[in-house]
Design a protein around this motif. Structure first.
Motif, short mmCIF file in Angstrom:
data_model
loop_
_atom_site.label_atom_id
_atom_site.label_comp_id
_atom_site.label_asym_id
_atom_site.label_seq_id
_atom_site.Cartn_x
_atom_site.Cartn_y
_atom_site.Cartn_z
N ASN A 134 0.81 -1.23 0.00
CA ASN A 134 0.00 0.00 0.00
C ASN A 134 0.84 1.27 0.00
O ASN A 134 0.43 2.30 0.55
CB ASN A 134 -0.98 0.00 1.18
CG ASN A 134 -1.96 -1.16 1.12
OD1 ASN A 134 -2.54 -1.43 0.07
ND2 ASN A 134 -2.12 -1.86 2.23
N ALA A 168 -4.64 1.76 -6.13
CA ALA A 168 -5.96 2.37 -6.20
C ALA A 168 -6.94 1.42 -5.52
O ALA A 168 -6.53 0.46 -4.86
CB ALA A 168 -6.35 2.64 -7.65
N ASN A 169 -8.22 1.67 -5.65
CA ASN A 169 -9.22 0.84 -4.99
C ASN A 169 -9.44 -0.48 -5.72
O ASN A 169 -9.21 -0.59 -6.93
CB ASN A 169 -10.56 1.59 -4.91
CG ASN A 169 -10.51 2.75 -3.95
OD1 ASN A 169 -9.72 2.77 -3.00
ND2 ASN A 169 -11.36 3.75 -4.16
N ASN A 170 -9.89 -1.49 -4.97
CA ASN A 170 -10.33 -2.77 -5.52
C ASN A 170 -9.24 -3.47 -6.36
O ASN A 170 -9.53 -4.09 -7.38
CB ASN A 170 -11.59 -2.58 -6.37
CG ASN A 170 -12.72 -1.95 -5.58
OD1 ASN A 170 -12.98 -2.34 -4.44
ND2 ASN A 170 -13.38 -0.96 -6.16
N GLY A 284 -7.61 9.52 1.81
CA GLY A 284 -8.34 9.21 0.59
C GLY A 284 -7.49 9.06 -0.66
O GLY A 284 -7.98 9.24 -1.77
N THR A 286 -6.24 6.42 -2.28
CA THR A 286 -6.66 5.43 -3.28
C THR A 286 -7.96 5.83 -3.96
O THR A 286 -8.18 5.49 -5.13
CB THR A 286 -6.81 4.03 -2.65
OG1 THR A 286 -7.74 4.09 -1.55
CG2 THR A 286 -5.46 3.51 -2.14
N ASP A 287 -8.84 6.56 -3.25
CA ASP A 287 -10.07 7.06 -3.89
C ASP A 287 -9.72 8.02 -5.02
O ASP A 287 -10.26 7.92 -6.13
CB ASP A 287 -10.96 7.78 -2.87
CG ASP A 287 -11.55 6.85 -1.83
OD1 ASP A 287 -11.67 5.64 -2.12
OD2 ASP A 287 -11.86 7.32 -0.73
N ARG A 288 -8.83 8.95 -4.75
CA ARG A 288 -8.45 9.92 -5.78
C ARG A 288 -7.68 9.25 -6.92
O ARG A 288 -7.85 9.61 -8.09
CB ARG A 288 -7.60 11.05 -5.16
CG ARG A 288 -8.39 11.95 -4.21
CD ARG A 288 -7.59 13.19 -3.82
NE ARG A 288 -6.34 12.87 -3.14
CZ ARG A 288 -6.25 12.58 -1.84
NH1 ARG A 288 -7.33 12.58 -1.08
NH2 ARG A 288 -5.07 12.30 -1.30
N SER A 290 -8.10 6.19 -7.93
CA SER A 290 -9.11 5.48 -8.72
C SER A 290 -9.89 6.43 -9.61
O SER A 290 -10.19 6.11 -10.78
CB SER A 290 -10.08 4.71 -7.80
OG SER A 290 -9.45 3.58 -7.24
N ASN A 291 -10.23 7.60 -9.07
CA ASN A 291 -10.97 8.57 -9.88
C ASN A 291 -10.15 9.01 -11.09
O ASN A 291 -10.69 9.12 -12.21
CB ASN A 291 -11.33 9.80 -9.04
CG ASN A 291 -12.46 9.53 -8.06
OD1 ASN A 291 -13.24 8.60 -8.27
ND2 ASN A 291 -12.54 10.31 -7.00
N ASP A 294 -10.02 6.12 -13.59
CA ASP A 294 -11.32 5.95 -14.28
C ASP A 294 -11.56 7.05 -15.30
O ASP A 294 -12.07 6.79 -16.40
CB ASP A 294 -12.45 5.92 -13.25
CG ASP A 294 -12.43 4.66 -12.40
OD1 ASP A 294 -11.77 3.68 -12.80
OD2 ASP A 294 -13.07 4.66 -11.32
#
Length: 355
Positions: A134, A168-170, A284, A286-288, A290-291, A294
């Motif tokens: 991570n 990132a996420n997932n 946050g 990994t949220d950013r 991932s965004n 995407d």
């Protein structure tokens, strides 16, 4: 039948057998095999099985030590200077990145540089070690002079790769792994091994003219190609890598690194390994990440073009394909190459089955 499939574990066992047969410490051989398999599994065939003879010759010629451990020469909470003790590059690289990860967990960042190292395989292997914890991972290495400057005719810098990996996420991620030359030397070697031509913006001959026949290779071009297509940017990146590796560590500096084929000479490569703990910064991450990933993938492609990708997507697709077909698909000439090594060393060749 131009391709043959070899299970990942079977090719790993073959590489380990080969390295042990020339006197390599078994655990060092295992680390090297992991790195080479990672290259082929991720689709970077220039840095997998294709590179085995380089490591064999380094050990046989005693320009690289078959046993021993890296030595920490100086360290702080967040940094370390390491002597690779002239061991196999993957052994040095894994030691250094694991040390950087440990420091990042405690101090938020780990920055480790090494001198006295050797070719360490696919750069992304090391950034992924950090990402799997991570962390943001980065790695850099200088290399044998193979790349001309934008106005030069002779090799000056190495391919000087760099890598950055971020979670990132997932299970998604950004994984950049690139040479600062147009391509890695191994891609030219593979084209030669397959009797194929190369694009005319990859390399030059002794007269500085761009070539399509890999047999006429004198030097690779920097990322961007000739000066008129912004090759000076690749030139600048190669020099940046030299700064983080050779200059910072006190190792051999371009163009004084040994030539690619000088297996009787110590390489003394410089390398840099960085781990950054995003938890020490804004929440946050990994949220950013991932965004951003995407948004890039969801761009509308130009008519007739496939979907937009991000760094790491082609490798994920190659890994998926390998998993589905039960192993890594090697060109038959690569298997012939491996069988030749097996014959020379009197070891069992890799087990294969047809595509």
């Amino acid at each position: 039948m131009s391709y043959l499939i070899v299970a990942k574990n079977d090719i790993k066992l073959f590489i380990t057998r080969a390295m042990v047969a020339v006197g390599t410490n078994a655990s060092h051989a295992d680390i090297l095999a992991d790195v080479l398999i990672a290259g082929d599994y991720r689709g970077h065939f220039s840095h997998g099985l294709n590179r085995l003879d380089l490591y064999l010759e380094d050990i046989k010629g005693k320009s690289c030590k078959a046993d021993g451990q890296p030595i920490i020469l100086n360290e702080s909470a967040a940094t370390a200077w390491v002597d690779g003790n002239n061991l196999l590059g993957p052994v040095v690289g894994k030691f250094c990145m694991e040390l950087a990860i440990k420091k990042a967990k405690e101090a938020g960042i780990g920055w480790v540089v090494a001198k006295g190292s050797n070719h360490f395989g696919i750069a992304g292997y090391y950034s992924l070690l950090a990402m799997n914890e991570n962390m943001i991972g980065m790695a850099f290495t200088n290399a044998s002079p193979l790349v001309a400057t934008t106005r030069g005719k002779e090799p000056f810098f190495g391919t000087n790769p760099l890598t950055v990996a971020a979670p990132a996420n997932n299970g998604d991620s950004f994984v950049l792994d690139m040479a600062t030359s147009v391509v890695a030397l191994g891609k030219v070697e593979l084209a030669d091994r397959k009797d194929e031509s190369i694009p005319d913006n990859w390399a030059i001959d002794k007269n500085g003219q761009q070539i399509t026949d890999p047999k006429n290779l004198n030097a690779l071009l920097p990322l961007g190609g000739p000066e008129k297509s912004s090759g000076y940017k690749g030139y600048g990146l190669a020099m940046m890598v030299e700064l983080f590796t050779a200059i910072l560590s006190g190792s051999a500096v371009a163009p004084n690194v040994r030539k690619w084929s000088d297996n009787h000479t110590t390489a003394n490569l410089g390398q840099c390994f960085v781990a950054i703990n995003p938890e020490m910064f804004a929440p946050g991450f990994t949220d950013r990440m991932s965004n951003l990933i995407d948004h890039c993938r969801n761009q509308e492609p130009v008519d007739g073009q496939p979907n937009v990708l991000v760094a790491g997507d082609p490798e994920r697709e190659n890994m998926r394909k390998c998993d589905e077909q039960g192993g890594i698909a090697y060109h038959i000439n690569q298997i012939t190459f491996a069988n030749g090594i097996a014959s020379q060393l009197n070891i069992e060749p890799p087990k294969v089955h047809s595509d």
